[in-house]
Design a protein around this motif. Structure first.
Motif, PDB file in Angstrom:
ATOM      1  N   UNK A 140     -15.610   5.923  19.561  1.00 17.36           N
ATOM      2  CA  UNK A 140     -14.357   5.267  19.977  1.00 17.36           C
ATOM      3  C   UNK A 140     -14.649   3.889  20.588  1.00 17.36           C
ATOM      4  N   UNK A 141     -15.677   3.841  21.420  1.00 20.07           N
ATOM      5  CA  UNK A 141     -16.109   2.585  22.068  1.00 20.07           C
ATOM      6  C   UNK A 141     -17.645   2.554  22.088  1.00 20.07           C
ATOM      7  N   UNK A 142     -18.179   1.342  22.313  1.00 23.81           N
ATOM      8  CA  UNK A 142     -19.640   1.236  22.410  1.00 23.81           C
ATOM      9  C   UNK A 142     -20.032   1.054  23.875  1.00 23.81           C
ATOM     10  N   UNK A 143     -20.045   2.143  24.614  1.00 26.29           N
ATOM     11  CA  UNK A 143     -20.440   2.060  26.023  1.00 26.29           C
ATOM     12  C   UNK A 143     -21.963   2.139  26.172  1.00 26.29           C
ATOM     13  N   UNK A 144     -22.666   2.424  25.059  1.00 19.29           N
ATOM     14  CA  UNK A 144     -24.140   2.535  25.115  1.00 19.29           C
ATOM     15  C   UNK A 144     -24.747   1.247  25.665  1.00 19.29           C
ATOM     16  N   UNK A 145     -24.117   0.111  25.351  1.00 18.14           N
ATOM     17  CA  UNK A 145     -24.686  -1.175  25.819  1.00 18.14           C
ATOM     18  C   UNK A 145     -24.606  -1.277  27.343  1.00 18.14           C
ATOM     19  N   UNK A 146     -23.585  -0.688  27.941  1.00 15.04           N
ATOM     20  CA  UNK A 146     -23.461  -0.722  29.405  1.00 15.04           C
ATOM     21  C   UNK A 146     -24.399   0.297  30.061  1.00 15.04           C
ATOM     22  N   UNK A 147     -24.487   1.483  29.423  1.00 20.22           N
ATOM     23  CA  UNK A 147     -25.461   2.478  29.916  1.00 20.22           C
ATOM     24  C   UNK A 147     -26.843   1.825  29.915  1.00 20.22           C
TER      25      UNK A 147
END
Ligand code: B16
Ligand code: MG
Length: 218
Positions: free
Chosen positions: A15-22
């Protein structure tokens, strides 16, 4: 005749690319402990719970810490991660997601979230998608992480459907394995070689065609 089916979506990577923030938050934490953490190594944390992610990170850095220190670091990492999450908006919804959800809504097919994240509800709220999901199943509702099927089996209950009538959309190997273990249809988003255990694989959400979805629901 249309089958009664329901969809369960993973969050990060679908749904979103939160991996970059993790990644940014984990890298900072690694640096503060005196070692580096690369984007390639970050792949190992996708779909994995927060606690397990820290274990993997500490293994990479060959660092051993007390339980108390680990808990403090988990809090610290999440606080930094949340600073990025609070700045999210609808521009961060991945291409193809809105079209996919609209297709399901038009066809009166229910969908829920099935994520390992304990921040899932907040993230969906920030990007303006929360109200569209019938239910949210996330890291706060499960005791066993993917590849255990628990998160998706709870999702099926929320959909009021038997597992064999559920379709899971996932970007992580552990998530695809969890869907398969739950006897659900699995759609992998990402590299076909990496996600070879999925029933279907697409490079991205945008690559899923309306014809494919029509065939799946009919
Ligand atoms: P949090 P998903 C997962 O989300 C992420 O892929 C993974 O990198 C993260 O460690 C996990 O959520 C827990 O997230 O720290 O927010 O509880 O792919 O299952 O939607
Ligand atoms: Mg994911």
């Amino acid at each position: 005749m249309k089958k009664e089916i329901g969809f369960i979506f993973d969050l990060d990577g679908v749904i979103v690319d939160t991996a970059k923030y993790h990644y940014l938050a984990w890298r900072n934490l690694a640096n503060s402990l005196g070692f580096d953490f690369t984007e390639v190594q970050n792949e190992q944390l996708k779909g994995v719970s927060r606690v397990k992610s820290l274990e993997i990170l500490l293994d990479i850095g060959k660092v051993q810490l007390s339980q108390e220190k680990k808990e403090a670091l988990l809090l610290e990492k999440n606080e930094e991660y949340l600073e990025y999450v609070y700045k999210m908006n609808s521009n961060e919804i991945l291409p193809g997601v809105d079209r996919f959800l609209s297709f399901l809504e038009t066809n009166k097919i229910k969908f829920v979230l099935g994520s390992a994240s304990k921040n899932a509800q907040l993230i969906l709220e920030k990007v303006g998608l929360l109200e569209r999901f019938t239910a949210i199943v996330d890291g706060n509702n499960v005791s066993k992480a993917k590849p255990n099927p628990e998160v998706f089996l709870i999702g099926a209950k929320k959909l009021n459907m038997s597992p064999t009538n559920c379709v899971v959309v996932e970007d992580a190997i552990a998530g695809v394995q969890a869907a398969n273990a739950a006897n659900m249809i699995s759609i992998g988003i990402g590299n076909a070689k990496v996600l070879s255990e999925a029933n279907y694989v697409f490079d991205s959400m945008e690559a899923i065609t309306s014809d494919f979805l029509k065939n799946l629901i009919n």
